[in-house]
Design an enzyme around this catalytic site. Structure first.
Site, mmCIF file in Angstrom:
data_model
loop_
_atom_site.group_PDB
_atom_site.id
_atom_site.type_symbol
_atom_site.label_atom_id
_atom_site.label_comp_id
_atom_site.label_asym_id
_atom_site.label_seq_id
_atom_site.Cartn_x
_atom_site.Cartn_y
_atom_site.Cartn_z
ATOM 1 N N GLY A 11 0.850 -1.202 0.000
ATOM 2 C CA GLY A 11 0.000 0.000 0.000
ATOM 3 C C GLY A 11 0.875 1.237 0.000
ATOM 4 O O GLY A 11 0.560 2.258 0.613
ATOM 5 N N GLN A 15 -1.956 6.814 1.935
ATOM 6 C CA GLN A 15 -1.648 7.969 2.803
ATOM 7 C C GLN A 15 -0.779 7.607 4.011
ATOM 8 O O GLN A 15 0.063 8.404 4.408
ATOM 9 C CB GLN A 15 -2.895 8.769 3.169
ATOM 10 C CG GLN A 15 -4.037 8.004 3.779
ATOM 11 C CD GLN A 15 -4.852 8.870 4.729
ATOM 12 O OE1 GLN A 15 -4.615 10.064 4.862
ATOM 13 N NE2 GLN A 15 -5.792 8.254 5.421
ATOM 14 N N ILE A 16 -0.944 6.441 4.594
ATOM 15 C CA ILE A 16 -0.062 6.084 5.724
ATOM 16 C C ILE A 16 1.382 5.961 5.225
ATOM 17 O O ILE A 16 2.321 6.503 5.818
ATOM 18 C CB ILE A 16 -0.507 4.768 6.401
ATOM 19 C CG1 ILE A 16 -1.861 4.964 7.095
ATOM 20 C CG2 ILE A 16 0.540 4.275 7.398
ATOM 21 C CD1 ILE A 16 -2.451 3.713 7.719
ATOM 22 N N SER A 17 1.543 5.287 4.097
ATOM 23 C CA SER A 17 2.899 5.067 3.578
ATOM 24 C C SER A 17 3.577 6.368 3.168
ATOM 25 O O SER A 17 4.811 6.454 3.151
ATOM 26 C CB SER A 17 2.851 4.108 2.392
ATOM 27 O OG SER A 17 2.383 2.855 2.838
ATOM 28 N N ASN A 105 -10.415 -8.672 2.103
ATOM 29 C CA ASN A 105 -9.076 -8.551 2.674
ATOM 30 C C ASN A 105 -8.428 -9.903 2.903
ATOM 31 O O ASN A 105 -7.215 -10.048 2.751
ATOM 32 C CB ASN A 105 -9.119 -7.712 3.950
ATOM 33 C CG ASN A 105 -9.153 -6.248 3.605
ATOM 34 O OD1 ASN A 105 -8.209 -5.744 3.008
ATOM 35 N ND2 ASN A 105 -10.248 -5.584 3.895
ATOM 36 N N GLN A 112 -0.553 -12.589 0.190
ATOM 37 C CA GLN A 112 0.673 -11.977 0.718
ATOM 38 C C GLN A 112 1.359 -12.896 1.735
ATOM 39 O O GLN A 112 2.590 -12.929 1.814
ATOM 40 C CB GLN A 112 0.357 -10.600 1.302
ATOM 41 C CG GLN A 112 -0.079 -9.651 0.171
ATOM 42 C CD GLN A 112 -0.239 -8.206 0.583
ATOM 43 O OE1 GLN A 112 -0.129 -7.857 1.755
ATOM 44 N NE2 GLN A 112 -0.499 -7.350 -0.394
ATOM 45 N N VAL A 129 -0.943 -3.627 9.337
ATOM 46 C CA VAL A 129 -1.616 -2.371 9.680
ATOM 47 C C VAL A 129 -2.999 -2.323 9.017
ATOM 48 O O VAL A 129 -3.967 -1.841 9.593
ATOM 49 C CB VAL A 129 -0.758 -1.169 9.208
ATOM 50 C CG1 VAL A 129 -1.481 0.150 9.437
ATOM 51 C CG2 VAL A 129 0.594 -1.167 9.908
ATOM 52 N N ASP A 159 -3.492 2.587 19.116
ATOM 53 C CA ASP A 159 -4.465 2.599 20.216
ATOM 54 C C ASP A 159 -3.734 2.821 21.549
ATOM 55 O O ASP A 159 -4.185 3.594 22.397
ATOM 56 C CB ASP A 159 -5.227 1.265 20.241
ATOM 57 C CG ASP A 159 -5.781 0.926 18.868
ATOM 58 O OD1 ASP A 159 -6.716 1.597 18.425
ATOM 59 O OD2 ASP A 159 -5.241 0.007 18.214
ATOM 60 N N HIS A 187 -8.073 -4.478 17.257
ATOM 61 C CA HIS A 187 -8.006 -3.080 16.812
ATOM 62 C C HIS A 187 -9.366 -2.719 16.207
ATOM 63 O O HIS A 187 -9.565 -2.761 14.995
ATOM 64 C CB HIS A 187 -6.898 -2.880 15.780
ATOM 65 C CG HIS A 187 -6.966 -1.515 15.144
ATOM 66 N ND1 HIS A 187 -6.698 -0.359 15.828
ATOM 67 C CD2 HIS A 187 -7.314 -1.127 13.893
ATOM 68 C CE1 HIS A 187 -6.874 0.677 15.028
ATOM 69 N NE2 HIS A 187 -7.248 0.236 13.858
HETATM 70 P P1 NAX Z 1 -5.076 4.355 1.529
HETATM 71 O O1 NAX Z 1 -6.356 3.945 0.877
HETATM 72 O O2 NAX Z 1 -4.628 5.765 1.456
HETATM 73 O O3 NAX Z 1 -3.892 3.451 0.961
HETATM 74 C C1 NAX Z 1 -3.998 2.084 0.834
HETATM 75 C C2 NAX Z 1 -3.153 1.698 -0.357
HETATM 76 O O4 NAX Z 1 -3.128 0.281 -0.424
HETATM 77 C C3 NAX Z 1 -3.707 2.193 -1.693
HETATM 78 O O5 NAX Z 1 -2.705 2.936 -2.362
HETATM 79 C C4 NAX Z 1 -4.061 0.905 -2.438
HETATM 80 O O6 NAX Z 1 -3.829 1.014 -3.837
HETATM 81 C C5 NAX Z 1 -3.119 -0.091 -1.779
HETATM 82 N N1 NAX Z 1 -3.526 -1.480 -1.883
HETATM 83 C C6 NAX Z 1 -4.774 -2.005 -1.904
HETATM 84 N N2 NAX Z 1 -4.731 -3.323 -2.071
HETATM 85 C C7 NAX Z 1 -3.423 -3.673 -2.165
HETATM 86 C C8 NAX Z 1 -2.749 -4.896 -2.373
HETATM 87 N N3 NAX Z 1 -3.412 -6.021 -2.517
HETATM 88 N N4 NAX Z 1 -1.411 -4.865 -2.402
HETATM 89 C C9 NAX Z 1 -0.716 -3.726 -2.283
HETATM 90 N N5 NAX Z 1 -1.318 -2.514 -2.098
HETATM 91 C C10 NAX Z 1 -2.654 -2.498 -2.041
HETATM 92 O O7 NAX Z 1 -5.202 3.852 3.036
HETATM 93 P P2 NAX Z 1 -4.341 4.289 4.309
HETATM 94 O O8 NAX Z 1 -4.972 5.470 4.924
HETATM 95 O O9 NAX Z 1 -2.910 4.332 3.953
HETATM 96 O O10 NAX Z 1 -4.669 3.059 5.288
HETATM 97 C C11 NAX Z 1 -4.206 1.754 5.000
HETATM 98 C C12 NAX Z 1 -4.850 0.748 5.923
HETATM 99 O O11 NAX Z 1 -4.513 1.002 7.274
HETATM 100 C C13 NAX Z 1 -6.384 0.743 5.885
HETATM 101 O O12 NAX Z 1 -6.838 -0.597 5.852
HETATM 102 C C14 NAX Z 1 -6.756 1.376 7.202
HETATM 103 O O13 NAX Z 1 -8.046 0.974 7.638
HETATM 104 C C15 NAX Z 1 -5.665 0.858 8.088
HETATM 105 N N6 NAX Z 1 -5.427 1.540 9.364
HETATM 106 C C16 NAX Z 1 -5.052 0.777 10.419
HETATM 107 C C17 NAX Z 1 -4.733 1.310 11.650
HETATM 108 C C18 NAX Z 1 -4.296 0.447 12.789
HETATM 109 O O14 NAX Z 1 -4.098 0.984 13.887
HETATM 110 N N7 NAX Z 1 -4.127 -0.877 12.645
HETATM 111 C C19 NAX Z 1 -4.864 2.777 11.885
HETATM 112 C C20 NAX Z 1 -4.833 3.580 10.639
HETATM 113 C C21 NAX Z 1 -5.565 2.983 9.463
HETATM 114 O O15 NAX Z 1 -6.939 3.290 9.584
#
Ligand code: NAX
Length: 324
Positions: A11, A15-17, A105, A112, A129, A159, A187
């Site tokens: 990913g 935005q996280i990355s 998912n 993966q 994550v 958290d 989570h």
């Molecule tokens: P974004 O939607 O900005 O980025 C996710 C990226 O993953 C996208 O660029 C997408 O193209 C890519 N992606 C999708 N499927 C893929 C695959 N099979 N292989 C490689 N890349 C793939 O999301 P973002 O805000 O970065 O959040 C990412 C994840 O973190 C989400 O699932 C979100 O719910 C989760 N979170 C988890 C948290 C935690 O504490 N565990 C907190 C923050 C966040 O909400």
């Protein structure tokens, strides 16, 4: 100069990355003396955006960044990876039920998991994550039979950090004064941030805050913090999630004296039977985490710990057929 370590991020155009990759490349995760190679995975439609991220990483001229691999092939991204941060996940689309989200998912994380099994370093440390993080971590580990299940973890550190800050602000102290914070379970909104063992500047948290604040303000605020960020920012937590991921991996790899919360395979500790990824209090030393044992669990805590466990068992049941 140390040999570089390989760090896979999925990913990577998300935005996280956008925070995570840059902070890792600057040495925040493994130290200012540890060169790194970033191996970035995206899906084909996001490869242009990923190339833009690569251009910016290059433009930072980070002294520790030795190489960047950008790919849409998980086998390439995980090749010899020492660390894997699985951030990419399928977001919930319109009309999507929770079960559909789990399944979508599960499909990603089973692929993966297999790719990690076939390609990663035998000592790889994996942090999931992408949500639902605990169950995605379970699926990945079940699909990686040649790796130890304990090499797979789910992120609860955001958290944990949120809970520390809420308590520090309430008591007028600094986060560094807060010790023995624990967030148990999933989570999700059932997580249980527990103050029973927590101390602030050496004083028991329960001597400093009212029970009513604990049950009716602190716990729901921590549980709902993600939703509050979305409401305020119009987007989900990103920089704070990246920071928590870095904290998690740094402590796991380099050790810490602090008790931290990590989603790890349940092993029967505290009555949580194996089969799920459950957040426990751990300490990390010599590159390993260890569950803090022997904490007293009262009836209130037992109920909360069980509710979040039950939710994880339901998530597991929904994806049982993908557990390899
Ligand atoms: P974004 O939607 O900005 O980025 C996710 C990226 O993953 C996208 O660029 C997408 O193209 C890519 N992606 C999708 N499927 C893929 C695959 N099979 N292989 C490689 N890349 C793939 O999301 P973002 O805000 O970065 O959040 C990412 C994840 O973190 C989400 O699932 C979100 O719910 C989760 N979170 C988890 C948290 C935690 O504490 N565990 C907190 C923050 C966040 O909400």
């Amino acid at each position: 100069m140390k040999d570089p370590v390989r760090i896979a991020i999925t990913g990577a155009a998300g935005q996280i990355s956008y925070s995570l990759a840059f902070r890792i490349a600057s040495g925040d995760m493994l130290g200012k003396d540890q060169p790194v190679i970033l191996q970035l995975l995206e899906i084909p439609p996001a490869m242009d955006a990923l190339n833009g991220v690569v251009m910016e990483l290059n433009d930072c001229a980070f002294p520790l960044l030795q190489d960047i691999v950008a790919t849409d092939d998980a086998n390439v991204a995980f090749k010899d990876a020492d660390f894997a941060l699985l951030v990419g996940a399928r977001p919930r689309g319109p009309g999507m039920e929770r079960k559909d989200l789990l399944e979508a998912n599960a499909a990603i994380f089973s692929v993966q998991g297999k790719a990690l099994n076939d390609n990663a370093s035998r000592d790889v440390r994996v942090l999931v994550v992408g949500n639902p993080a605990n169950t995605n971590a379970l699926i990945a580990s079940c699909n990686a039979p040649d790796l130890d299940a304990g090499q797979f973890t789910a992120m609860m550190r955001l958290d944990h950090n949120r809970a520390k800050t809420q308590l520090a602000q309430k008591t007028g102290k600094h986060v560094t004064d807060v010790e023995q914070m624990i967030v148990w379970g999933n989570h999700s909104a059932t997580q249980y941030p527990d103050l029973a063992h927590c101390k602030v500047d050496g004083t028991s948290a329960f001597d400093l805050v009212e029970r009513d604040w604990y049950e009716n303000d602190f716990i729901p605020t921590v549980q709902q913090r993600g939703a509050a960020i979305i409401k305020a920012r119009g987007a989900s937590s990103a920089a704070s999630a990246a920071s928590a991921a870095i904290d998690h991996m740094r402590d796991w790899a380099l050790g810490t004296d602090e008790v931290v919360s990590m989603g790890i395979p349940a092993d029967g500790s505290y009555g949580v039977e194996p089969g799920i990824m459950y957040s426990y209090p751990v300490v990390c030393k010599n590159g390993k985490y260890e569950i803090v044992q022997g904490l007293e669990v009262n009836e209130f805590s037992r109920g909360r710990m069980k509710a979040t466990e039950d939710e994880l068992r339901e998530e597991r049941a929904a994806v049982e057929h993908l557990l390899g």
